[in-house]
Design an enzyme around this catalytic site. Structure first.
Site, PDB file in Angstrom:
ATOM      1  CB  SER A 139      -0.863  -0.007   1.258  1.00 38.38           C
ATOM      2  OG  SER A 139      -1.503   1.225   1.405  1.00 38.38           O
ATOM      3  CE1 TYR A 163      -3.728  -2.109   5.466  1.00 42.20           C
ATOM      4  CE2 TYR A 163      -3.486   0.198   4.869  1.00 42.20           C
ATOM      5  CZ  TYR A 163      -3.675  -1.117   4.504  1.00 42.20           C
ATOM      6  OH  TYR A 163      -3.810  -1.430   3.177  1.00 42.20           O
ATOM      7  CE  LYS A 167      -1.645  -4.479   3.540  1.00 42.68           C
ATOM      8  NZ  LYS A 167      -1.980  -5.709   2.829  1.00 42.68           N
TER       9      LYS A 167
HETATM   10  P1  NAD Z   1     -11.254  -6.309   1.169  1.00 43.35           P
HETATM   11  O1  NAD Z   1     -11.476  -6.218   2.632  1.00 43.35           O
HETATM   12  O2  NAD Z   1     -12.399  -6.055   0.273  1.00 43.35           O
HETATM   13  O3  NAD Z   1     -10.632  -7.729   0.798  1.00 43.35           O
HETATM   14  C1  NAD Z   1      -9.831  -8.483   1.709  1.00 43.35           C
HETATM   15  C2  NAD Z   1     -10.365  -9.897   1.720  1.00 43.35           C
HETATM   16  O4  NAD Z   1      -9.599 -10.670   2.651  1.00 43.35           O
HETATM   17  C3  NAD Z   1     -11.825  -9.976   2.183  1.00 43.35           C
HETATM   18  O5  NAD Z   1     -12.543 -10.800   1.288  1.00 43.35           O
HETATM   19  C4  NAD Z   1     -11.749 -10.603   3.574  1.00 43.35           C
HETATM   20  O6  NAD Z   1     -12.895 -11.365   3.885  1.00 43.35           O
HETATM   21  C5  NAD Z   1     -10.483 -11.446   3.440  1.00 43.35           C
HETATM   22  N1  NAD Z   1      -9.817 -11.732   4.714  1.00 43.35           N
HETATM   23  C6  NAD Z   1      -9.547 -10.857   5.722  1.00 43.35           C
HETATM   24  N2  NAD Z   1      -8.909 -11.494   6.718  1.00 43.35           N
HETATM   25  C7  NAD Z   1      -8.767 -12.784   6.328  1.00 43.35           C
HETATM   26  C8  NAD Z   1      -8.178 -13.927   6.922  1.00 43.35           C
HETATM   27  N3  NAD Z   1      -7.642 -13.882   8.158  1.00 43.35           N
HETATM   28  N4  NAD Z   1      -8.186 -15.102   6.245  1.00 43.35           N
HETATM   29  C9  NAD Z   1      -8.761 -15.168   5.007  1.00 43.35           C
HETATM   30  N5  NAD Z   1      -9.334 -14.110   4.398  1.00 43.35           N
HETATM   31  C10 NAD Z   1      -9.328 -12.937   5.055  1.00 43.35           C
HETATM   32  O7  NAD Z   1     -10.037  -5.333   0.817  1.00 43.35           O
HETATM   33  P2  NAD Z   1      -9.471  -4.873  -0.593  1.00 43.35           P
HETATM   34  O8  NAD Z   1      -9.734  -3.439  -0.744  1.00 43.35           O
HETATM   35  O9  NAD Z   1      -9.872  -5.825  -1.639  1.00 43.35           O
HETATM   36  O10 NAD Z   1      -7.900  -5.021  -0.290  1.00 43.35           O
HETATM   37  C11 NAD Z   1      -7.169  -6.172  -0.632  1.00 43.35           C
HETATM   38  C12 NAD Z   1      -5.750  -6.001  -0.143  1.00 43.35           C
HETATM   39  O11 NAD Z   1      -5.203  -4.804  -0.702  1.00 43.35           O
HETATM   40  C13 NAD Z   1      -5.623  -5.864   1.375  1.00 43.35           C
HETATM   41  O12 NAD Z   1      -4.478  -6.582   1.790  1.00 43.35           O
HETATM   42  C14 NAD Z   1      -5.422  -4.372   1.588  1.00 43.35           C
HETATM   43  O13 NAD Z   1      -4.677  -4.097   2.735  1.00 43.35           O
HETATM   44  C15 NAD Z   1      -4.651  -3.988   0.320  1.00 43.35           C
HETATM   45  N6  NAD Z   1      -4.847  -2.572  -0.052  1.00 43.35           N
HETATM   46  C16 NAD Z   1      -6.104  -2.071  -0.223  1.00 43.35           C
HETATM   47  C17 NAD Z   1      -6.270  -0.722  -0.542  1.00 43.35           C
HETATM   48  C18 NAD Z   1      -7.652  -0.115  -0.700  1.00 43.35           C
HETATM   49  O14 NAD Z   1      -7.776   1.110  -0.590  1.00 43.35           O
HETATM   50  N7  NAD Z   1      -8.677  -0.895  -0.981  1.00 43.35           N
HETATM   51  C19 NAD Z   1      -5.150   0.114  -0.705  1.00 43.35           C
HETATM   52  C20 NAD Z   1      -3.896  -0.438  -0.555  1.00 43.35           C
HETATM   53  C21 NAD Z   1      -3.743  -1.783  -0.225  1.00 43.35           C
HETATM   54  N1  UFG Z   2     -12.082  12.367   2.576  1.00 46.12           N
HETATM   55  C1  UFG Z   2     -13.079  13.279   2.852  1.00 46.12           C
HETATM   56  N2  UFG Z   2     -14.252  12.809   3.391  1.00 46.12           N
HETATM   57  C2  UFG Z   2     -14.465  11.494   3.648  1.00 46.12           C
HETATM   58  C3  UFG Z   2     -13.442  10.571   3.349  1.00 46.12           C
HETATM   59  C4  UFG Z   2     -12.251  11.041   2.830  1.00 46.12           C
HETATM   60  O1  UFG Z   2     -12.922  14.475   2.640  1.00 46.12           O
HETATM   61  O2  UFG Z   2     -15.544  11.130   4.153  1.00 46.12           O
HETATM   62  C5  UFG Z   2     -10.835  12.851   1.961  1.00 46.12           C
HETATM   63  C6  UFG Z   2      -9.584  12.565   2.744  1.00 46.12           C
HETATM   64  O3  UFG Z   2      -9.337  13.570   3.686  1.00 46.12           O
HETATM   65  C7  UFG Z   2      -8.523  12.478   1.630  1.00 46.12           C
HETATM   66  C8  UFG Z   2      -9.299  11.904   0.445  1.00 46.12           C
HETATM   67  O4  UFG Z   2     -10.673  12.159   0.722  1.00 46.12           O
HETATM   68  O5  UFG Z   2      -8.104  13.762   1.282  1.00 46.12           O
HETATM   69  C9  UFG Z   2      -9.097  10.406   0.264  1.00 46.12           C
HETATM   70  O6  UFG Z   2      -9.384   9.733   1.492  1.00 46.12           O
HETATM   71  P1  UFG Z   2      -9.621   8.158   1.560  1.00 46.12           P
HETATM   72  O7  UFG Z   2      -9.993   7.823   2.972  1.00 46.12           O
HETATM   73  O8  UFG Z   2     -10.558   7.737   0.488  1.00 46.12           O
HETATM   74  O9  UFG Z   2      -8.209   7.558   1.151  1.00 46.12           O
HETATM   75  P2  UFG Z   2      -6.778   7.737   1.842  1.00 46.12           P
HETATM   76  O10 UFG Z   2      -5.879   8.352   0.805  1.00 46.12           O
HETATM   77  O11 UFG Z   2      -6.856   8.414   3.134  1.00 46.12           O
HETATM   78  O12 UFG Z   2      -6.337   6.229   2.143  1.00 46.12           O
HETATM   79  C10 UFG Z   2      -6.618   5.137   1.263  1.00 46.12           C
HETATM   80  C11 UFG Z   2      -6.781   3.879   2.120  1.00 46.12           C
HETATM   81  C12 UFG Z   2      -5.480   3.496   2.747  1.00 46.12           C
HETATM   82  C13 UFG Z   2      -4.434   3.369   1.668  1.00 46.12           C
HETATM   83  C14 UFG Z   2      -4.323   4.651   0.903  1.00 46.12           C
HETATM   84  C15 UFG Z   2      -3.305   4.522  -0.201  1.00 46.12           C
HETATM   85  O13 UFG Z   2      -7.762   4.096   3.138  1.00 46.12           O
HETATM   86  O14 UFG Z   2      -5.620   2.261   3.391  1.00 46.12           O
HETATM   87  O15 UFG Z   2      -5.588   4.989   0.338  1.00 46.12           O
HETATM   88  O16 UFG Z   2      -3.569   3.396  -0.938  1.00 46.12           O
HETATM   89  F1  UFG Z   2      -3.261   3.082   2.217  1.00 46.12           F
END
Ligand code: NAD
Ligand code: UFG
Length: 356
Positions: A139, A163, A167
């Site tokens: 991430s 978090y 990672k």
């Molecule tokens: P998500 O929560 O939709 O998907 C994660 C999946 O993992 C879910 O289906 C959940 O049920 C499963 N899971 C959680 N714990 C588990 C466990 N102990 N055993 C088996 N399954 C388990 O999240 P996502 O947005 O699809 O993210 C996927 C990956 O990408 C995550 O590792 C997250 O940290 C990473 N990531 C997500 C974002 C984002 O903004 N969505 C950004 C950067 C990194």
């Molecule tokens: N924001 C608002 N109102 C809201 C939610 C967010 O104004 O209700 C703003 C935040 O302040 C920020 C922007 O929208 O400026 C994006 O915020 P998000 O919460 O959508 O995303 P972040 O960039 O804070 O973080 C996300 C994930 C993290 C990940 C990161 C980079 O939550 O887990 O993107 O991948 F690490």
């Protein structure tokens, strides 16, 4: 084509990636405990991939196992059963994990347990069974408050919440593992920026539990009438309109990025490759609001409130290395992201709990 293990494959990014990989011809085993997802997502992936008609064959192409990545007995069985069935697992895409920043501050033990211990269990099982090809969900949160924009992969790792620390710890573990057996591990660490949007069909998309923490699902839920208005966190950031700027990436582009990274790992010699997956373009909160209003034809009322703790002003990827190494770059901009996000949200106002 390969037999792949996809942990967390029922989740937001996992489900979209499963679809791309099935369409590419890979056979998949999805291991998910459904703690943050619904099996309905994978039923829809099966239908979108056109597998339903093929009956038994569809179970060969996509096998679902409900289990926890921390359960080493379960993991061992997955690898052994696949080998006994004559289709050993060639590579793993590891999505399973917890991802909510605020929750990680309140429950650090759970985050370290699922994200680090879970990854360690998975890597141990892979090592035991001679499967050493991995694509890992990292991430952009690792960069904390970045000094330079856009952010290159060489920027310092300085997470600012549990978090992000979890990672960073997995990335360190992967580095140590690759160094211990340099000719064996093929690892792609993909640092995602802000994954949003949905499959253009509107059949699969993001379905957060409870009140969304993130901007995009919140805006979608306001547009569909599930929430009254958006709170914009800060109007005094040093950006063009005073609101926070992020690098939003269409989830289908992200899924393609996984396909490209997997192909690269399967084709090239052993290595540890760390890449940003982002568009290189920033959009402010108000730009997202306006783009969503255009796409949906609905108003998104908002109030500007105080900044949220822990936010950075601007976070935008330098995605040059992903293009150089994978030939991958994003194809969709904010308008396509909002169009597809709206297709999902309007067809599924309460997510996967809707009945078809
Ligand atoms: P998500 O929560 O939709 O998907 C994660 C999946 O993992 C879910 O289906 C959940 O049920 C499963 N899971 C959680 N714990 C588990 C466990 N102990 N055993 C088996 N399954 C388990 O999240 P996502 O947005 O699809 O993210 C996927 C990956 O990408 C995550 O590792 C997250 O940290 C990473 N990531 C997500 C974002 C984002 O903004 N969505 C950004 C950067 C990194
Ligand atoms: N924001 C608002 N109102 C809201 C939610 C967010 O104004 O209700 C703003 C935040 O302040 C920020 C922007 O929208 O400026 C994006 O915020 P998000 O919460 O959508 O995303 P972040 O960039 O804070 O973080 C996300 C994930 C993290 C990940 C990161 C980079 O939550 O887990 O993107 O991948 F690490």
């Amino acid at each position: 084509m390969s037999q792949l293990l996809i942990t967390g494959g029922a989740g937001f990014i996992g489900s979209h990636t499963c679809l791309v990989l099935l369409q590419e011809g890979h056979d998949l085993i999805v291991l998910d405990d459904y703690s943050n997802s619904s099996p309905v997502a994978l039923e829809r992936v099966v239908a979108l991939a056109g597998l339903q008609a093929s009956g038994e064959r569809s179970k060969e192409r996509l096998q679902l196992i409900q289990g926890d990545i921390r359960d080493i007995t379960c993991l061992e069985k997955v690898f052994i059963d696949a080998r006994n069935a004559g289709k050993p697992i060639e590579a793993v895409i590891h999505f399973a994990g917890l991802k909510a920043v605020g929750e990680s501050v309140r429950e650090p033990l759970r985050y370290w347990d699922v994200n680090l211990t879970g990854s360690r269990c998975l890597l141990a099982a892979m090592n035991t069974h001679g499967c050493r090809t991995l694509v890992f969900s990292s991430s952009a949160t690792l960069y904390g408050y970045p000094k330079d924009e856009p952010i290159p992969e060489s920027a310092p790792i300085q997470p600012i919440n549990p978090y992000g620390h979890s990672k960073a710890a997995v990335e360190q573990l992967l580095h140590d593992l690759a160094s211990s057996a340099p000719n064996q591990w093929r690892i792609a660490c993909l640092r995602y920026f802000n994954p949003v949007g949905a499959h253009p069909s509107g059949k699969i998309g993001e379905d957060p539990l409870g009140t969304p923490n993130n901007l995009f699902p919140f805006v979608s839920q306001v547009a569909v009438g599930r929430r009254k208005s958006l709170q914009v966190f800060g109007g005094d950031w040093p950006t063009s309109d005073g609101t926070g700027v992020r690098d939003y990436i269409h989830v289908m582009d992200l899924a393609e990025g996984h396909r490209a990274a997997l192909d690269c790992m399967l084709a090239e010699p052993a290595q540890l490759l760390t890449l940003n997956l982002g568009s290189g373009q920033g959009a402010s909160v108000l730009e997202v609001v306006r783009a969503f209003e255009r796409a949906s034809g609905r108003p998104v009322p908002y109030d500007v409130v105080a900044r949220r703790n822990g936010d950075a002003a601007i976070t935008v990827a330098d995605p040059a290395m992903a293009f150089q190494r994978l030939g991958w770059q994003t194809q969709s901009g904010l308008d396509e992201i909002c169009r597809d996000g709206w297709a999902w949200q309007s067809a599924n106002p309460t997510g996967y709990s809707d009945q078809e």
